[in-house]
Design a protein around this motif. Structure first.
Motif, PDB file in Angstrom:
ATOM      1  N   ASP A  85      34.120  41.751  34.533  1.00  0.00           N
ATOM      2  CA  ASP A  85      33.942  41.158  35.853  1.00  0.00           C
ATOM      3  C   ASP A  85      34.157  39.650  35.760  1.00  0.00           C
ATOM      4  OD1 ASP A  85      33.246  40.499  38.449  1.00  0.00           O
ATOM      5  OD2 ASP A  85      31.098  40.844  38.155  1.00  0.00           O
ATOM      6  N   ILE A  86      35.152  39.136  36.481  1.00  0.00           N
ATOM      7  CA  ILE A  86      35.449  37.701  36.487  1.00  0.00           C
ATOM      8  C   ILE A  86      35.261  37.110  37.885  1.00  0.00           C
ATOM      9  CG2 ILE A  86      36.996  37.776  34.500  1.00  0.00           C
ATOM     10  CD1 ILE A  86      39.330  37.686  36.587  1.00  0.00           C
ATOM     11  N   SER A  87      34.454  37.763  38.726  1.00  0.00           N
ATOM     12  CA  SER A  87      34.282  37.308  40.102  1.00  0.00           C
ATOM     13  C   SER A  87      33.628  35.930  40.184  1.00  0.00           C
ATOM     14  CB  SER A  87      33.454  38.324  40.900  1.00  0.00           C
ATOM     15  OG  SER A  87      32.175  38.478  40.325  1.00  0.00           O
ATOM     16  N   SER A  88      32.940  35.496  39.136  1.00  0.00           N
ATOM     17  CA  SER A  88      32.294  34.178  39.143  1.00  0.00           C
ATOM     18  C   SER A  88      33.273  33.039  38.852  1.00  0.00           C
ATOM     19  CB  SER A  88      31.161  34.144  38.122  1.00  0.00           C
ATOM     20  OG  SER A  88      31.664  34.318  36.819  1.00  0.00           O
ATOM     21  N   LEU A  89      34.510  33.357  38.470  1.00  0.00           N
ATOM     22  CA  LEU A  89      35.497  32.330  38.135  1.00  0.00           C
ATOM     23  C   LEU A  89      36.315  31.933  39.354  1.00  0.00           C
ATOM     24  CD1 LEU A  89      36.860  33.762  34.764  1.00  0.00           C
ATOM     25  CD2 LEU A  89      35.095  32.028  35.085  1.00  0.00           C
ATOM     26  N   ASN A  90      36.530  30.628  39.518  1.00  0.00           N
ATOM     27  CA  ASN A  90      37.411  30.118  40.566  1.00  0.00           C
ATOM     28  C   ASN A  90      38.860  30.226  40.112  1.00  0.00           C
ATOM     29  OD1 ASN A  90      35.245  29.315  42.233  1.00  0.00           O
ATOM     30  ND2 ASN A  90      35.016  27.425  41.063  1.00  0.00           N
ATOM     31  N   SER A  91      39.784  30.006  41.025  1.00  0.00           N
ATOM     32  CA  SER A  91      41.203  29.985  40.661  1.00  0.00           C
ATOM     33  C   SER A  91      41.447  28.896  39.633  1.00  0.00           C
ATOM     34  CB  SER A  91      42.069  29.719  41.893  1.00  0.00           C
ATOM     35  OG  SER A  91      41.994  30.783  42.793  1.00  0.00           O
ATOM     36  N   GLY A  92      42.263  29.202  38.648  1.00  0.00           N
ATOM     37  CA  GLY A  92      42.587  28.204  37.639  1.00  0.00           C
ATOM     38  C   GLY A  92      43.064  28.824  36.344  1.00  0.00           C
TER      39      GLY A  92
END
Length: 114
Positions: A85-92
């Motif tokens: 799960d990477i939902s906590s990461l912003n675009s980048g």
């Protein structure tokens, strides 16, 4: 007249042969490198959703660390399956470091939030 042409060729060979041997040694080391996670893959990259898949043929528990481009750790997870799960990461752009069975692999991946 032959001596003028022969000297640069001999000099070139003297410098080229050791560097070719060193390049061959580096290639042999990388081919015999045991620090490779067999069948490793991470997808999708770029990630466009909330999850990425981290797979390998080893199938052991994976320790995942994700860093931003400034080197700050953004995520740490012990992964039992293959879905992260990477939902906590912003675009980048991020660097992911995966450790599985005492072998570590690092690579760059991109997150694109829509």
């Amino acid at each position: 007249m032959k001596k003028k042409y022969l000297t640069p060729i001999v000099g070139l060979l003297l410098f080229a042969i050791p560097s070719m041997a060193a390049a061959q040694d580096i290639q042999n080391v990388s081919e015999n490198n045991v620090d490779v996670i067999d069948g490793f893959s991470i997808f999708p990259n770029p990630a466009t959703g909330d999850k990425i898949h981290v797979k390998s043929n080893i199938g052991h528990t994976k320790q995942i660390k994700i860093y931003d481009v400034l080197g700050k750790q953004r995520l740490f997870k012990v992964l039992v399956g293959e879905e992260l799960d990477i939902s906590s990461l912003n675009s980048g752009v991020y660097y992911i470091e995966i450790t599985e069975h005492k072998i570590t692999k690092s690579l760059k991946f991109i997150v694109v939030n829509e």
